[in-house]
Design a protein around this motif. Structure first.
Motif, PDB file in Angstrom:
ATOM      1  N   ALA A 251      38.728  35.015  47.400  1.00  0.00           N
ATOM      2  CA  ALA A 251      40.050  35.629  47.243  1.00  0.00           C
ATOM      3  C   ALA A 251      39.956  36.941  46.481  1.00  0.00           C
ATOM      4  O   ALA A 251      40.678  37.902  46.790  1.00  0.00           O
ATOM      5  N   ALA A 252      39.088  36.993  45.480  1.00  0.00           N
ATOM      6  CA  ALA A 252      38.905  38.228  44.712  1.00  0.00           C
ATOM      7  C   ALA A 252      38.399  39.350  45.619  1.00  0.00           C
ATOM      8  O   ALA A 252      38.855  40.501  45.522  1.00  0.00           O
ATOM      9  N   PHE A 253      37.473  39.023  46.512  1.00  0.00           N
ATOM     10  CA  PHE A 253      36.954  40.033  47.443  1.00  0.00           C
ATOM     11  C   PHE A 253      38.054  40.511  48.384  1.00  0.00           C
ATOM     12  O   PHE A 253      38.179  41.711  48.667  1.00  0.00           O
ATOM     13  N   LEU A 254      38.882  39.577  48.876  1.00  0.00           N
ATOM     14  CA  LEU A 254      39.998  39.960  49.741  1.00  0.00           C
ATOM     15  C   LEU A 254      40.984  40.848  48.994  1.00  0.00           C
ATOM     16  O   LEU A 254      41.526  41.806  49.563  1.00  0.00           O
ATOM     17  N   LEU A 255      41.205  40.542  47.722  1.00  0.00           N
ATOM     18  CA  LEU A 255      42.132  41.338  46.921  1.00  0.00           C
ATOM     19  C   LEU A 255      41.585  42.743  46.678  1.00  0.00           C
ATOM     20  O   LEU A 255      42.348  43.723  46.646  1.00  0.00           O
ATOM     21  N   ILE A 256      40.283  42.843  46.534  1.00  0.00           N
ATOM     22  CA  ILE A 256      39.644  44.160  46.382  1.00  0.00           C
ATOM     23  C   ILE A 256      39.870  44.989  47.643  1.00  0.00           C
ATOM     24  O   ILE A 256      40.174  46.185  47.577  1.00  0.00           O
ATOM     25  N   ILE A 257      39.722  44.362  48.798  1.00  0.00           N
ATOM     26  CA  ILE A 257      39.966  45.062  50.065  1.00  0.00           C
ATOM     27  C   ILE A 257      41.422  45.501  50.155  1.00  0.00           C
ATOM     28  O   ILE A 257      41.728  46.627  50.560  1.00  0.00           O
ATOM     29  N   LEU A 258      42.313  44.603  49.771  1.00  0.00           N
ATOM     30  CA  LEU A 258      43.742  44.867  49.899  1.00  0.00           C
ATOM     31  C   LEU A 258      44.212  45.978  48.970  1.00  0.00           C
ATOM     32  O   LEU A 258      44.995  46.846  49.362  1.00  0.00           O
ATOM     33  N   SER A 259      43.734  45.972  47.732  1.00  0.00           N
ATOM     34  CA  SER A 259      44.210  46.938  46.731  1.00  0.00           C
ATOM     35  C   SER A 259      43.289  48.130  46.548  1.00  0.00           C
ATOM     36  O   SER A 259      43.707  49.161  46.012  1.00  0.00           O
ATOM     37  N   GLY A 260      42.035  48.009  46.986  1.00  0.00           N
ATOM     38  CA  GLY A 260      41.072  49.091  46.802  1.00  0.00           C
ATOM     39  C   GLY A 260      40.685  49.303  45.356  1.00  0.00           C
ATOM     40  O   GLY A 260      40.217  50.379  44.980  1.00  0.00           O
ATOM     41  N   SER A 261      40.838  48.273  44.537  1.00  0.00           N
ATOM     42  CA  SER A 261      40.530  48.406  43.112  1.00  0.00           C
ATOM     43  C   SER A 261      40.313  47.036  42.480  1.00  0.00           C
ATOM     44  O   SER A 261      40.552  45.998  43.112  1.00  0.00           O
ATOM     45  N   GLY A 262      39.878  47.074  41.234  1.00  0.00           N
ATOM     46  CA  GLY A 262      39.745  45.859  40.443  1.00  0.00           C
ATOM     47  C   GLY A 262      40.495  46.040  39.133  1.00  0.00           C
ATOM     48  O   GLY A 262      40.322  47.059  38.463  1.00  0.00           O
ATOM     49  N   GLN A 263      41.357  45.083  38.786  1.00  0.00           N
ATOM     50  CA  GLN A 263      42.155  45.186  37.577  1.00  0.00           C
ATOM     51  C   GLN A 263      42.149  43.854  36.831  1.00  0.00           C
ATOM     52  O   GLN A 263      42.083  42.791  37.457  1.00  0.00           O
ATOM     53  N   ASN A 264      42.269  43.946  35.516  1.00  0.00           N
ATOM     54  CA  ASN A 264      42.290  42.711  34.731  1.00  0.00           C
ATOM     55  C   ASN A 264      43.595  41.941  34.903  1.00  0.00           C
ATOM     56  O   ASN A 264      43.695  40.771  34.535  1.00  0.00           O
TER      57      ASN A 264
END
Length: 343
Positions: A251-264
């Protein structure tokens, strides 16, 4: 120990316990599962009608429907893992924090140097690592799942904040970002939705067609009876939290694709959404019965509600109140059906 071929059901009581009459047997159990799923489909259809009436131009637009499915994919993958944990009689309050930690760890500059594979590998490994810690503390450390996963929730959130220093980490790997573009859609279906579909199918097969699934149901129905039947309850619980961690990493990888970023702040309230979706889908909080199909329908219901509220400019606080009311209603229905011997 046999289980129904469709949605997994409660394990039988230990030999010393008195069994309740089987009302209708396996066909009745399957029928009740079908009724629950049909009810959720009815709710989802009603929400689509409401969305089409309140804002037809925006809600019924193809791009908006694709967005709803894409957003459902991230929390949906988490919910599949949560369904297994709850079916076993456990709980995982750390899923949102694990998603956040995996997303920021996978988007550090050092990780991005390894490209697509590096980001995916890191997200999955971090998720598995957190799941391993949860599983060891609960299965072999004897900690209550609520306490162990609450500790992981706090620790993972804190570590995610420390890694990012409160800043957003932008992804610069083109091959990852391209998966979120319309040009990568397959027959109009976003890649994230295809991943969610694959996880759902694998989860359903694992829960309903394998020994692992039968053991999960048995542990949730009666852990002592499962132990007497020869099931290694501690090892099974460890595997289940590893599975939950794996789903969080994906899910974290999918969220990275969706948002184009990583956030706390990623994954905020995911634990609430995942538990709620599983409950309204028909998974028992007390364990012993889980339904992947119902959980997925629950995810779609909540995601559609959020989308309708957003399109109509309603406050997020109202969304949370609505979700809370749905959770309470679902639990009350479960308790009522259990008392009537229909669950």
């Amino acid at each position: 120990m046999t289980q129904p071929a469709s949605e997994a059901q409660q394990a039988p009581p230990p030999p010393a316990a008195k069994s309740t009459p089987d009302r209708g047997g396996r066909p009745a159990l399957g029928l009740r599962a079908d009724v629950r799923n049909l009810s959720l489909l009815g709710v989802l259809a009603a929400l689509v009608v409401v969305g089409g009436i309140t804002d037809p131009d925006s809600f019924l637009d193809t791009s908006n429907l694709q967005l709803v499915l894409t957003q459902a994919s991230v929390i949906g993958v988490v919910t599949v893992g949560m369904t297994f944990v709850i079916t076993s009689g456990g709980i995982d309050l750390s899923v949102g924090a694990i998603v956040a930690l995996a997303s920021v760890w996978a988007t550090t500059l050092a990780t991005q140097e390894y490209g697509f594979a590096g980001i995916l590998f890191t997200a999955v490994v971090v998720g598995l690592g957190c799941g391993l810690v949860n599983g060891l503390l609960i299965a072999y450390g004897g900690m209550v799942p609520f306490i162990a996963t609450l500790a992981m929730f706090a620790s993972a959130r804190g570590l995610a904040l420390q890694l990012t220093d409160g800043k957003t980490q932008i992804v610069s790997v083109t091959s990852v970002l391209d998966l979120g573009l319309p040009s990568s859609y397959i027959l109009g279906v976003p890649p994230l939705v295809l991943v969610f579909a694959a996880v759902t199918v694998i989860g359903w097969l694992l829960l309903n067609r394998t020994t692992f699934g039968r053991r999960t149901v048995a542990v949730g129905g009666n852990a002592e009876a499962a132990r007497l039947a020869g099931i290694d309850v501690r090892r099974q619980r460890l595997y289940l939290y590893l599975l939950s961690g794996l789903c969080c990493g994906i899910a974290a990888f999918l969220l990275i694709i969706l948002s184009g970023s990583g956030q706390n702040t990623n994954g905020n309230l995911y634990e609430l959404d995942a538990i709620a979706a599983a409950i309204i889908g028909g998974t028992l909080l007390s364990g012993g019965r889980g339904t992947i199909v119902g959980s997925v329908l629950g995810v779609l219901v909540f995601t559609t509600i959020t989308n309708i509220f957003a399109l109509n400019n309603l406050e997020s606080a109202v969304q949370q109140i609505a979700k809370g009311a749905i959770i309470v209603a679902a639990v009350l229905v479960q308790r009522s059906t259990l008392r009537n011997g229909e669950a």
